[in-house]
Design an enzyme around this catalytic site. Structure first.
Site, mmCIF file in Angstrom:
data_model
loop_
_atom_site.group_PDB
_atom_site.id
_atom_site.type_symbol
_atom_site.label_atom_id
_atom_site.label_comp_id
_atom_site.label_asym_id
_atom_site.label_seq_id
_atom_site.Cartn_x
_atom_site.Cartn_y
_atom_site.Cartn_z
ATOM 1 C CG HIS A 1 21.770 83.848 -9.736
ATOM 2 N ND1 HIS A 1 20.429 83.665 -10.050
ATOM 3 C CD2 HIS A 1 21.894 85.165 -9.477
ATOM 4 C CE1 HIS A 1 19.800 84.816 -9.978
ATOM 5 N NE2 HIS A 1 20.659 85.737 -9.630
ATOM 6 C CG HIS B 1 20.499 93.166 -12.077
ATOM 7 N ND1 HIS B 1 20.548 93.936 -10.935
ATOM 8 C CD2 HIS B 1 20.162 91.917 -11.663
ATOM 9 C CE1 HIS B 1 20.230 93.196 -9.889
ATOM 10 N NE2 HIS B 1 19.992 91.973 -10.300
#
Length: 401
Positions: free
Chosen positions: A314, A214
């Site tokens: 996503h 991330h």
């Protein structure tokens, strides 16, 4: 046909919380009675603040508008307030409103949205899931073994392969922080390699490994990590550096054999254009509830096609964004793989009148008009979210090695 009203729903996602703490849905209602559903993926403010933003944009730009005029709506919202630049919260709001307009359009002409964006080119869509804990292990926000023990993760990966999955994603590289990027610790380097090694041993060549991060790392740190992972041939290394400087991500891409994937925190064609021009990623992961909507995502997919890049939409929210992802994927020649929340069962099925169709690792695009899903309002209203937490909460402060 004109838009006359809106409904909003902040829905608490019950345990095991797969897909987040809550989902933000909306419905647009046209003067002929057709309703369109959308989902806003906005993590920067508490959900009730996002609802106020939705209603503000609706009142100024959507009320009384023709839902077919997507380009006009998009430009007016994108440029409101003399902004005319990517704004992640505004684009989340616009995304939900825009996909609801497409739902109305599809229902009005009795066609799935993918038929209006070029036509279906994929009869089925390969899907993947994160490694989640089992029901007896805990919930998605717990300190569970599948997130920290390579042997448990390998066993879980093998169980997903037995279900039909041909790809799984995992992220053992540590928490993300407001002070990132940073260098990975030696402990995390070793743990990340161990996860890849054990999962590869468990699934062999039947399953792709998707290594998730991330944006925690500097380019130098990400390169060190990538070299530990390369022997296990992951399909991708996701968001190795923060999204604000794609030049740094391009440095990583140039120094690893693992394809770089990115895009969940990017919005609009303008940000994705920089990624493509810099050759910072080979796989684009637009989130349809954030990127600017379906038409914007289709434009990005077209730009990616011209750069020989692929798309892998996503998903870390609810199934309405998931339904929009499916519509885009079905009509995009350069589609690679679709993120799901396991096999779209549990609350992701309960919140819909008819669940998304998943068969042995693949999603089957719906034939119903519009987005192909209908929100079950009774279920949504029975699960209100009254908290004030953000959808995703980083560590607020530096993370020690």
């Amino acid at each position: 046909m004109k838009i006359t009203d809106i409904k909003t729903f902040v829905v608490g996602n019950p345990p095991p919380y797969f897909g987040g703490r809550y989902f933000i849905f909306l419905k647009l209602i046209a003067d002929n009675g057709i309703e369109g559903v959308g989902e806003v993926y906005a993590a920067t403010f508490a959900p009730q603040t996002i609802v106020a933003m939705i209603r503000d944009v609706f009142a100024h730009h959507v009320l009384g508008a023709d839902p077919f005029r997507i380009e006009t709506l998009w430009r007016n919202v994108y440029g409101r307030g003399y902004s005319q630049r990517p704004d992640i919260s505004l684009m989340g709001v616009l995304s939900g409103l825009e996909m609801a307009c497409w739902d109305i359009i599809g229902k009005a002409v009795e066609k799935p949205v993918y038929e209006l964006l070029g036509g279906k080119v994929h009869e089925r869509l390969r899907s993947y899931t994160y490694l989640y804990p089992t029901a007896d292990e805990g919930h998605a926000y717990g300190d569970v073994a599948v997130y920290r023990d390579p042997d448990v993760a390998a066993e879980r990966a093998a169980s997903y392969v037995a279900m039909g999955f041909t790809a799984v994603k995992f992220d053992p590289s540590g928490a993300y922080s407001t002070f990132d990027p940073r260098q990975p610790s030696l402990e995390r380097l070793e743990l990340s390699a161990a996860f890849c090694r054990r999962i590869r041993e468990a699934v062999g060549s039947t399953c792709d490994l998707l290594f998730g991060t991330h944006g925690q790392f500097t380019a130098a740190g990400a390169i060190r990590l990538a070299r530990r992972l390369e022997p296990y041939d992951p399909l991708w290394f996701e968001e190795p550096t923060p999204p604000e400087m794609p030049e740094e991500m391009a440095r990583v891409a140039r120094q690893t054999t693992i394809p770089i994937a990115t895009g969940e925190r990017l919005t609009t064609k303008y940000e994705f254009s920089r990624v493509l021009d810099l050759q910072a990623a080979a796989i684009l992961q637009m989130a349809l509830g954030r990127v600017g909507g379906l038409l914007e995502a289709k434009k990005i997919a077209g730009m990616a096609e011209a750069h020989y890049a692929q798309i892998a939409p996503h998903l870390y929210c609810g199934p309405v964004e998931g339904a929009a992802n499916i519509q885009l994927s079905a009509c995009s020649p350069n589609f690679l793989i679709l993120e799901g929340i396991e096999n779209w069962t549990g609350f992701h099925a309960d919140i819909l009148k008819k669940p998304i169709r998943w068969e042995a690792g693949y999603v089957i695009p719906p034939s119903e008009p519009g987005l192909g899903v209908e929100l079950d309002e009774a279920v949504a209203l029975a699960h209100p979210y009254d908290g004030s937490d953000l959808h995703l909460v980083p560590v607020f402060g530096p993370i020690d090695p």
